[in-house]
Design an enzyme around this catalytic site. Structure first.
Site, mmCIF file in Angstrom:
data_model
loop_
_atom_site.group_PDB
_atom_site.id
_atom_site.type_symbol
_atom_site.label_atom_id
_atom_site.label_comp_id
_atom_site.label_asym_id
_atom_site.label_seq_id
_atom_site.Cartn_x
_atom_site.Cartn_y
_atom_site.Cartn_z
ATOM 1 N N HIS A 1 -3.557 -5.710 1.044
ATOM 2 C CA HIS A 1 -2.862 -5.933 2.317
ATOM 3 C C HIS A 1 -2.843 -7.421 2.686
ATOM 4 O O HIS A 1 -3.749 -7.882 3.395
ATOM 5 C CB HIS A 1 -3.581 -5.172 3.435
ATOM 6 C CG HIS A 1 -3.366 -3.702 3.403
ATOM 7 N ND1 HIS A 1 -2.344 -3.084 4.084
ATOM 8 C CD2 HIS A 1 -4.044 -2.708 2.778
ATOM 9 C CE1 HIS A 1 -2.399 -1.774 3.894
ATOM 10 N NE2 HIS A 1 -3.415 -1.518 3.091
ATOM 11 N N CYS B 1 0.836 -1.205 0.000
ATOM 12 C CA CYS B 1 0.000 0.000 0.000
ATOM 13 C C CYS B 1 0.874 1.260 0.000
ATOM 14 O O CYS B 1 1.502 1.556 -1.001
ATOM 15 C CB CYS B 1 -0.984 -0.057 1.174
ATOM 16 S SG CYS B 1 -2.376 1.062 0.975
ATOM 17 N N GLU C 1 -1.004 -8.810 4.848
ATOM 18 C CA GLU C 1 -0.773 -8.957 6.296
ATOM 19 C C GLU C 1 -2.060 -8.822 7.110
ATOM 20 O O GLU C 1 -2.095 -9.157 8.281
ATOM 21 C CB GLU C 1 0.286 -7.944 6.754
ATOM 22 C CG GLU C 1 -0.210 -6.534 7.040
ATOM 23 C CD GLU C 1 -0.529 -5.702 5.793
ATOM 24 O OE1 GLU C 1 -0.581 -6.271 4.682
ATOM 25 O OE2 GLU C 1 -0.751 -4.488 5.944
#
Lengths: 77, 221
Positions: B194, B87, B196
């Site tokens: 994302h 990002c 994660e």
């Protein structure tokens, strides 16, 4: 002391939805005859005598503008 | 495998990266402050996390790309290290010239925060080699994820197999629906989604695990 103005604007031909949205609003504002509008950024610098235009161009290329999507224009006064 | 995450003023996904890597790979992740000019050459993976570095002033990632640590991040890449930008981290990588192209405001002018379906365009990279054959679903949360590259640049990306992930349907105006880009040597990945944030079943999606498992497969435990 001299002044430098660096104008950064989206490259011509690149879709710029922000300018388009403002342009539509401006055209509805009641002021007739506005053909187009493009939004950019202005950087106003106060510079010493030894700052060259090529140094400012390097600064614009490296930091103030992103050459992938923006053009810049330097004016010294 | 040794990993570190760089923290810039305004980063807000560094803890997600630390927790994600700990959850998936069971490895501790060091935090590096952006003012550091050097870090341990033994790190296999360095991550630039999501967030709003420097308040997105000037352009997203533009100021962070000039942080003191970035010269060392470039040396890390020259040493053959792996680098992941998520990002805002992806925006920083393009601003720093570590990945081609650039990221600008979403075509619809809105911040988009939702899950998106992604196609894996390159399954052979260090970041994608363990991905399953099906499409992925990962969360996005960005205002400036509209990937821009000129026609020659796009052709180079395609010819060199540098497009890692694409949105299955248009999301933010990105050229060729590109969601993630690899460097020519495939050791640098920048992506807007994302991974994660999708590693724990408790949040309902674990598709992000495979990206980190791919790295572990490549680098070793």
């Amino acid at each position: 002391m001299r002044k430098a103005t660096i104008i950064v604007r989206p490259k011509a031909g690149i879709l710029d939805p922000q300018s388009q949205t403002i342009e539509r609003q401006v055209q509805q504002s009641g002021v007739h005859g506005i053909e187009s509008l493009h939004l950019g950024k202005i950087f106003e610098l106060v510079i010493g005598d030894d700052v060259t235009e090529s140094a400012l161009a390097a600064l614009a290329q490296d930091l103030l503008a992103n050459p992938v999507m923006e053009d810049f224009e330097i004016t010294l006064s | 495998m040794r990993a570190a995450v760089v923290v810039f003023p305004g980063s807000n996904c560094d803890t997600d990266v630390v927790t994600g890597l700990q959850t998936v790979l069971g490895i501790a992740v060091d935090r590096l402050w952006h003012k550091q000019t050097h870090f341990d050459a033994a790190y296999d993976l360095v991550v630039l996390p999501g967030g709003f570095s420097y308040g997105d002033y000037l352009r997203c990632g533009a100021i962070a790309a000039h942080s003191p640590i970035m010269a060392e991040v470039k040396r890390h890449v020259e040493r053959g290290g792996y680098l992941l930008g998520i990002c805002n981290g992806f925006q920083i990588l393009t601003e720093a010239g570590l990945l081609p192209g650039g990221l600008r405001g979403n075509a619809g002018l809105q911040f988009i925060c939702r899950d998106v379906a992604l196609q894996v365009a390159n399954r052979n990279s260090p970041f994608t080699c363990a991905l399953p054959n099906a499409d992925l679903t990962l969360p996005i949360a960005h205002h400036d994820g509209n990937y821009l590259i000129d026609d020659d640049g796009l052709k180079r990306l395609q010819d060199q197999d540098q497009i890692a992930l694409t949105y299955t349907t248009p999301v933010n105006g990105s050229v060729a629906n590109i969601a993630g880009v690899l460097s020519a040597n495939k050791r640098v990945l920048g992506l807007m989604p994302h991974p994660e944030r999708a590693v724990d079943q408790a949040v309902g999606n674990t598709d992000g695990r495979e990206i980190f498992l791919s790295l572990q497969t490549t680098i070793g435990a």
